[in-house]
Write a protein that holds these residues in place. Structure first.
Motif, short mmCIF file in Angstrom:
data_model
loop_
_atom_site.label_atom_id
_atom_site.label_comp_id
_atom_site.label_asym_id
_atom_site.label_seq_id
_atom_site.Cartn_x
_atom_site.Cartn_y
_atom_site.Cartn_z
N LEU A 303 0.87 -1.19 0.00
CA LEU A 303 0.00 0.00 0.00
C LEU A 303 0.90 1.23 0.00
O LEU A 303 1.63 1.47 0.96
CB LEU A 303 -0.91 -0.02 1.24
N LYS A 304 0.86 1.98 -1.09
CA LYS A 304 1.69 3.19 -1.20
C LYS A 304 0.83 4.42 -0.97
O LYS A 304 -0.12 4.67 -1.73
CB LYS A 304 2.37 3.26 -2.56
N LEU A 305 1.15 5.20 0.06
CA LEU A 305 0.38 6.40 0.36
C LEU A 305 0.90 7.59 -0.44
O LEU A 305 2.10 7.80 -0.53
CB LEU A 305 0.46 6.72 1.86
N PRO A 306 0.00 8.39 -1.03
CA PRO A 306 0.44 9.53 -1.85
C PRO A 306 0.90 10.68 -0.98
O PRO A 306 0.39 10.88 0.13
CB PRO A 306 -0.84 9.91 -2.61
N PRO A 307 1.87 11.47 -1.45
CA PRO A 307 2.24 12.68 -0.71
C PRO A 307 1.09 13.68 -0.75
O PRO A 307 0.23 13.63 -1.64
CB PRO A 307 3.47 13.20 -1.47
N LEU A 308 1.06 14.59 0.19
CA LEU A 308 -0.04 15.54 0.30
C LEU A 308 -0.18 16.39 -0.96
O LEU A 308 -1.30 16.72 -1.37
CB LEU A 308 0.17 16.45 1.52
N ARG A 309 0.93 16.72 -1.62
CA ARG A 309 0.87 17.58 -2.80
C ARG A 309 0.16 16.89 -3.97
O ARG A 309 -0.21 17.55 -4.95
CB ARG A 309 2.29 17.98 -3.22
N HIS A 310 0.00 15.57 -3.91
CA HIS A 310 -0.69 14.83 -4.97
C HIS A 310 -2.14 14.49 -4.61
O HIS A 310 -2.82 13.82 -5.38
CB HIS A 310 0.05 13.53 -5.29
N ARG A 311 -2.61 14.94 -3.47
CA ARG A 311 -3.93 14.54 -3.01
C ARG A 311 -5.04 15.50 -3.40
O ARG A 311 -6.22 15.21 -3.19
CB ARG A 311 -3.92 14.34 -1.49
N GLY A 312 -4.71 16.66 -3.94
CA GLY A 312 -5.73 17.58 -4.39
C GLY A 312 -6.12 18.60 -3.34
O GLY A 312 -5.95 18.39 -2.14
N VAL A 313 -6.69 19.70 -3.82
CA VAL A 313 -6.99 20.83 -2.94
C VAL A 313 -8.08 20.49 -1.92
O VAL A 313 -8.05 20.98 -0.78
CB VAL A 313 -7.39 22.07 -3.75
#
Length: 480
Positions: A303-313
């Motif tokens: 399970l790879k968690l996305p960085p916050l900058r890729h999660r959308g506004v």
């Protein structure tokens, strides 16, 4: 009737697919850009999406999470004209059904489509599982929805899980959520911070020790592996585990038995293992700094968690609102509101420390705002505001264009960009026409905000001529 969407800028290819899918008695729709495809999926569910990689307005691989979490949750079959193993790896990692390299046969297309639809049908007929308790996690963007699917798989099994992601992305929170939704929820969730325990103490911490086993061992101690019996053992930053302990721990994973330091007999522990790291364990294994056999044991569900900058506004807004509410409630103060300028800075900052950094900054802002009911950008740490300002000024400078004032009949002037070919000696007319055609296309994209329908209506171009020009001059439309 199955509904098939093809997202590909090759008009002839789409016509061929329309004929093939029509003969199979399936519904068909073609979109020539990502913008069109995503807009269609926002209004219409699809069962299978054939997705080209190289599109005028972006890379198809980047849109996979949005497509798979759209209405109907379609299966995705990637199309490309390039034999790109890295692209295939990324597509498979993103959960696509198949990866077809053009040109492919009708038989191959039918086979892949039939299998995808059969898989989808069986998946939909399966018994609906119990809903997960996701109250402790926040995020509704496509990247997080992909993670929730894997979280559900992990929670409903007893398999080992490896959670990866940058520092501060919430790996321990996800591990706890898996545990709390599993059949081991009544057992202990035991955390081992492999990065903070010294090599000399790690074995004793994991396996326990007998009184007198070493200097300072004044009494028997139960190790964390035994404490996790019937529950979950969480190895945080497993990439920092010393090689000497990795060998011992590999046997524990295989046998579920271990020997405390100074003990002559073995003990048993029925634990479920979840590990997390911000490192690339595969690269470490290739360098010999992490055991390959242990990596294989850890890597059942990844399970790879996305960085916050890729999660959308929207995720940043939701996380901020929730945490500010939590901070205000904890300190007994009225709920604070976020001013528009405050939100703008939050959305513009890249958050290298991810959610952890966001929460720390929000806490500082709440403290600085004092008794005010609203948090403003001025309440943010100075270094955050400076970095956002520098980035904004840099982008503004890059966006500046050299302009030329051209007199027009009746007086006045028309301001436009100077083509490169006119900044020196005049070029041949053929070259000038090509450059002006490219300039016309750039202005057309700018004035219509990259809308294909508006561009074709304004220019009078046919669909095939329009997309041919985009390819000819290497122009891409603005992604959604």
């Amino acid at each position: 009737m199955a509904r098939i969407l093809v997202i590909d800028d090759d008009v002839d290819f789409c016509d061929t697919m329309a004929s093939l899918i029509g003969r199979m008695d399936y519904g068909f729709h073609a979109a020539y850009t990502l913008r069109e495809g995503l807009a269609f999926l926002a209004e219409n569910p699809a069962d299978v999406v054939f997705l080209d990689v190289h599109l005028p307005d972006g890379n198809g691989l980047d849109a996979i999470p949005r497509i798979r979490t759209s209405s109907g949750g379609p299966e995705v079959i990637i199309l490309t004209g390039l034999g790109d193993p890295d692209g295939a790896e990324l597509a498979i990692a993103a959960g696509v059904w198949d990866y077809l390299v053009k040109p492919f046969s009708v038989k191959q297309t039918r086979l892949s489509l039939d299998r995808a639809l059969r898989y989808r049908s069986e998946k939909q007929q399966a018994r609906e599982p119990e809903p997960l308790n996701l109250s402790s996690v926040v995020g509704e963007g496509p990247a997080m929805k992909e993670c929730y699917g894997l979280l559900a798989q992990a929670a409903r099994s007893d398999s080992r899980v490896l959670i990866t992601g940058e520092t501060g992305t919430g790996k321990e929170l996800f591990a706890r959520t898996i545990h709390e939704n599993s059949n081991r929820a009544k057992g202990e969730f035991v955390v081992v911070d492999c990065a903070s325990i010294t090599e000399t103490l790690l074995e004793s911490t994991l396996f326990g020790h007998k009184k007198g086993a070493f200097t300072g061992a004044e009494s028997d101690r139960i190790g964390l592996v035994k404490l996790a019996d019937g529950g979950t053992l969480f190895l945080d930053e497993v990439g920092d585990m010393p090689l000497s302990i990795q060998k011992s721990f590999l046997r524990v994973l295989q046998e579920k038995r271990f020997r405390p330091v100074g003990e002559t007999r073995e003990l048993a522990s029925d634990f479920r293992l979840i590990a997390a790291t911000n490192r690339n364990l595969q690269e470490m294994a290739e360098r010999g700094t992490f055991r390959q056999d242990l990596l294989f044991r850890l890597w059942t569900i990844s399970l790879k968690l996305p960085p916050l900058r890729h999660r959308g506004v929207e995720d940043i807004r939701s996380l901020s609102r929730q945490h500010i509410r939590k901070l205000c409630k904890g300190s007994g103060m009225p709920m604070k509101e976020m001013a528009p300028d405050f939100v703008e800075v939050l959305l513009a900052y890249p958050w290298p420390g991810n959610v952890r950094e966001l929460f720390n900054v929000l806490e500082v802002a709440c403290i600085v705002s004092g008794e005010n009911k609203t948090i403003y950008a001025m309440d943010l740490p100075r270094e955050i505001r400076i970095q956002v300002m520098r980035a904004a000024l840099g982008e503004g400078a890059e966006a500046e264009n050299v302009a030329l004032d051209v007199s027009v009949p009746g007086g006045g002037a028309l301001s436009c960009d100077i083509p490169h070919s006119l900044r020196g000696n005049l070029p041949p007319l053929k070259d000038f026409k090509a450059e002006m055609e490219a300039l016309y296309l750039d202005i057309l994209i700018r004035k219509t905000d990259g809308s294909p329908q508006e561009m074709m209506a304004a220019s009078g171009l046919s669909k095939s001529h329009f997309y041919a020009l985009l390819k000819k001059y290497g122009r891409t439309l603005k992604p959604l």
